[in-house]
Scaffold this motif. Structure first.
Motif, PDB file in Angstrom:
ATOM      1  N   ARG A   1      36.117   3.632  38.443  1.00  0.00           N
ATOM      2  CA  ARG A   1      34.634   3.590  38.161  1.00  0.00           C
ATOM      3  C   ARG A   1      34.354   4.428  37.045  1.00  0.00           C
ATOM      4  N   LEU A   2      32.991   3.743  36.439  1.00  0.00           N
ATOM      5  CA  LEU A   2      32.835   4.362  35.332  1.00  0.00           C
ATOM      6  C   LEU A   2      32.475   5.580  35.147  1.00  0.00           C
ATOM      7  N   LEU A   3      31.867   6.257  36.189  1.00  0.00           N
ATOM      8  CA  LEU A   3      31.282   7.905  36.159  1.00  0.00           C
ATOM      9  C   LEU A   3      32.531   8.615  36.080  1.00  0.00           C
ATOM     10  N   SER A   4      33.694   8.206  37.011  1.00  0.00           N
ATOM     11  CA  SER A   4      34.962   9.002  36.817  1.00  0.00           C
ATOM     12  C   SER A   4      35.513   8.687  35.321  1.00  0.00           C
ATOM     13  N   GLN A   5      35.574   7.810  34.735  1.00  0.00           N
ATOM     14  CA  GLN A   5      36.011   7.655  33.406  1.00  0.00           C
ATOM     15  C   GLN A   5      35.155   8.683  32.361  1.00  0.00           C
ATOM     16  N   PHE A   6      33.804   8.624  32.802  1.00  0.00           N
ATOM     17  CA  PHE A   6      33.015   9.388  31.761  1.00  0.00           C
ATOM     18  C   PHE A   6      33.330  10.823  32.007  1.00  0.00           C
ATOM     19  N   PHE A   7      33.737  11.400  33.147  1.00  0.00           N
ATOM     20  CA  PHE A   7      34.056  12.872  33.690  1.00  0.00           C
ATOM     21  C   PHE A   7      35.168  13.108  32.628  1.00  0.00           C
ATOM     22  N   PHE A   8      36.263  12.362  32.718  1.00  0.00           N
ATOM     23  CA  PHE A   8      37.612  12.693  31.893  1.00  0.00           C
ATOM     24  C   PHE A   8      37.339  12.476  30.453  1.00  0.00           C
ATOM     25  N   ALA A   9      36.366  11.495  30.105  1.00  0.00           N
ATOM     26  CA  ALA A   9      36.439  11.582  28.512  1.00  0.00           C
ATOM     27  C   ALA A   9      35.487  12.536  28.175  1.00  0.00           C
ATOM     28  N   ASP A  10      34.734  13.143  28.866  1.00  0.00           N
ATOM     29  CA  ASP A  10      33.706  14.372  28.781  1.00  0.00           C
ATOM     30  C   ASP A  10      34.736  15.627  28.663  1.00  0.00           C
ATOM     31  N   GLU A  11      35.417  15.589  29.673  1.00  0.00           N
ATOM     32  CA  GLU A  11      36.381  16.789  29.892  1.00  0.00           C
ATOM     33  C   GLU A  11      37.145  16.715  28.402  1.00  0.00           C
ATOM     34  N   ARG A  12      37.478  15.773  27.787  1.00  0.00           N
ATOM     35  CA  ARG A  12      38.613  15.651  26.524  1.00  0.00           C
ATOM     36  C   ARG A  12      37.512  16.329  25.526  1.00  0.00           C
ATOM     37  N   VAL A  13      36.375  15.655  25.239  1.00  0.00           N
ATOM     38  CA  VAL A  13      35.555  16.069  24.326  1.00  0.00           C
ATOM     39  C   VAL A  13      35.382  17.624  24.361  1.00  0.00           C
ATOM     40  N   THR A  14      35.112  18.232  25.461  1.00  0.00           N
ATOM     41  CA  THR A  14      34.848  19.538  25.754  1.00  0.00           C
ATOM     42  C   THR A  14      36.001  20.580  25.324  1.00  0.00           C
ATOM     43  N   ARG A  15      37.371  19.851  25.854  1.00  0.00           N
ATOM     44  CA  ARG A  15      38.340  20.759  25.310  1.00  0.00           C
ATOM     45  C   ARG A  15      38.701  20.690  23.987  1.00  0.00           C
ATOM     46  N   VAL A  16      38.574  19.571  23.267  1.00  0.00           N
ATOM     47  CA  VAL A  16      38.689  19.602  21.767  1.00  0.00           C
ATOM     48  C   VAL A  16      37.757  20.674  21.042  1.00  0.00           C
TER      49      VAL A  16
ATOM     50  N   LEU B   1      34.231   8.395  24.375  1.00  0.00           N
ATOM     51  CA  LEU B   1      32.777   9.002  25.239  1.00  0.00           C
ATOM     52  C   LEU B   1      31.755   7.995  24.915  1.00  0.00           C
ATOM     53  N   LEU B   2      31.348   7.750  23.889  1.00  0.00           N
ATOM     54  CA  LEU B   2      30.331   6.923  23.585  1.00  0.00           C
ATOM     55  C   LEU B   2      30.659   5.486  24.008  1.00  0.00           C
ATOM     56  N   ALA B   3      31.881   4.909  24.030  1.00  0.00           N
ATOM     57  CA  ALA B   3      32.185   3.670  24.472  1.00  0.00           C
ATOM     58  C   ALA B   3      32.025   3.629  26.078  1.00  0.00           C
ATOM     59  N   VAL B   4      32.207   4.506  26.641  1.00  0.00           N
ATOM     60  CA  VAL B   4      32.186   4.594  28.265  1.00  0.00           C
ATOM     61  C   VAL B   4      30.450   4.753  28.450  1.00  0.00           C
ATOM     62  N   LEU B   5      29.807   5.543  27.837  1.00  0.00           N
ATOM     63  CA  LEU B   5      28.514   5.659  28.023  1.00  0.00           C
ATOM     64  C   LEU B   5      27.705   4.330  27.728  1.00  0.00           C
ATOM     65  N   GLU B   6      28.271   3.692  26.773  1.00  0.00           N
ATOM     66  CA  GLU B   6      27.826   2.400  26.698  1.00  0.00           C
ATOM     67  C   GLU B   6      27.897   1.526  27.576  1.00  0.00           C
ATOM     68  N   ARG B   7      29.109   1.534  28.402  1.00  0.00           N
ATOM     69  CA  ARG B   7      29.263   0.597  29.354  1.00  0.00           C
ATOM     70  C   ARG B   7      28.357   1.048  30.736  1.00  0.00           C
TER      71      ARG B   7
ATOM     72  N   THR C   1      25.276  16.316  30.962  1.00  0.00           N
ATOM     73  CA  THR C   1      25.367  17.171  32.182  1.00  0.00           C
ATOM     74  C   THR C   1      25.024  16.386  33.287  1.00  0.00           C
ATOM     75  N   VAL C   2      24.015  15.579  33.226  1.00  0.00           N
ATOM     76  CA  VAL C   2      23.668  14.684  34.680  1.00  0.00           C
ATOM     77  C   VAL C   2      24.748  13.918  34.973  1.00  0.00           C
ATOM     78  N   LEU C   3      25.314  13.054  34.055  1.00  0.00           N
ATOM     79  CA  LEU C   3      26.394  12.367  34.413  1.00  0.00           C
ATOM     80  C   LEU C   3      27.704  13.043  35.251  1.00  0.00           C
ATOM     81  N   ARG C   4      28.041  14.160  34.401  1.00  0.00           N
ATOM     82  CA  ARG C   4      28.911  15.046  35.138  1.00  0.00           C
ATOM     83  C   ARG C   4      28.626  15.353  36.631  1.00  0.00           C
TER      84      ARG C   4
END
Length: 274
Positions: A2-17, A47-53, A124-127
């Motif tokens: 699911r794209l929203l799940s992919q977004f969650f983990f992509a967003d987590e990685r950005v936040t961590r870095v 993150l942007l690639a997942v958001l685009e999808r 925030t909303v997508l998370r």
């Protein structure tokens, strides 16, 4: 999947870095700082690639028009253009003007601020949506995506326009005229037997030289009112041909004195000479 799940983990990685960068003293460990900068670049791009999808799935008919991209120089139309725009917005908001004049940067800062605020809202909303109902996109989610998509497109056009000279509508039309000329040239060459369909279907390398040569003859003799019309001033021609205005006049004058047989012989020789 699911794209929203992919977004969650992509967003987590950005936040961590980002947290690692904020907690690092760049002067004490410059090598690790460069490593983290590369990681944030890659993670934001993902993150942007997942958001685009997600936007293609959620708001496919409500996307902001990207027709302006045809005005951009071809060297800018790369896969990471979106990530570059995000980095540019972050620099502008920080008061750093890496590529644009300071006066242009000052005018772009409000757009950069709105874009980055919109991106934070989207994250925030997508998370929240990914943790509650990761298979649906309610209206509030769609609304923030539509707003982000519009702000991103507006900033992209404004930023690139301040960076390089974008093509005018007139230049785009002239390029379309050249495309038509090349298509008509190929059709005529096939009809006269200069080229074969097998050469075109097989991407014969010689065509890279043959078709432009034949197009010059066609543009000067067969379609004299087209993009190679010498009744126009050099400024009115496409930038592809305008630097060669005087040379084209000399070529036309030479072509005018050829007989039909000589012209045919010339065109056939252009299809074989390298």
């Amino acid at each position: 999947p699911r794209l929203l799940s992919q977004f969650f983990f992509a967003d987590e990685r950005v936040t961590r870095v980002v947290a690692e960068i904020n907690g690092l003293d760049a002067e004490l460990d410059p090598q690790q700082y460069l490593v983290l900068l590369n990681q944030i670049h890659l993670s934001q791009a993902h993150l942007l690639a997942v958001l685009e999808r997600i936007m293609e799935e959620c708001i496919p008919t409500q996307r902001h028009s990207r027709d302006y991209l045809v005005k951009f120089p071809e060297e800018l139309l790369v896969d990471n253009l979106g990530n570059h725009m995000l980095f540019a917005a972050e620099c502008l908001l920080a008061g750093t003007f890496l590529e644009v004049e300071e006066s242009d940067g000052a005018q772009l800062r409000p757009q950069a601020r709105n874009l980055l605020c919109s991106l934070e809202l989207v994250r925030t909303v997508l998370r929240e949506q990914s943790l509650s109902q990761p298979s649906s996109y309610p209206e509030p989610v769609r609304a923030v995506l539509i707003q982000f998509d519009r702000l991103f497109a507006e900033f992209e056009l404004s930023y690139v326009s301040s960076l390089v000279a974008v093509k005018s509508p007139e230049e785009i039309y002239r390029q379309q005229e050249i495309i038509v000329l090349f298509c008509e040239t190929v059709e005529r060459a096939l009809h006269l037997g200069y080229l074969t369909q097998e050469m075109i279907d097989g991407y014969e390398p010689l065509l890279m030289f043959t078709i432009p040569r034949l197009a010059i003859i066609s543009g000067l003799l067969i379609y004299p009112e087209g993009p190679l019309s010498l009744e126009r001033s050099p400024e009115e021609m496409s930038r592809v041909f305008s630097p060669f205005y005087n040379l084209l006049k000399k070529i036309r004058d030479l072509l005018w004195v050829l007989s039909a047989e000589e012209l045919c012989l010339l065109e056939r020789s252009l299809c074989t000479a390298e």
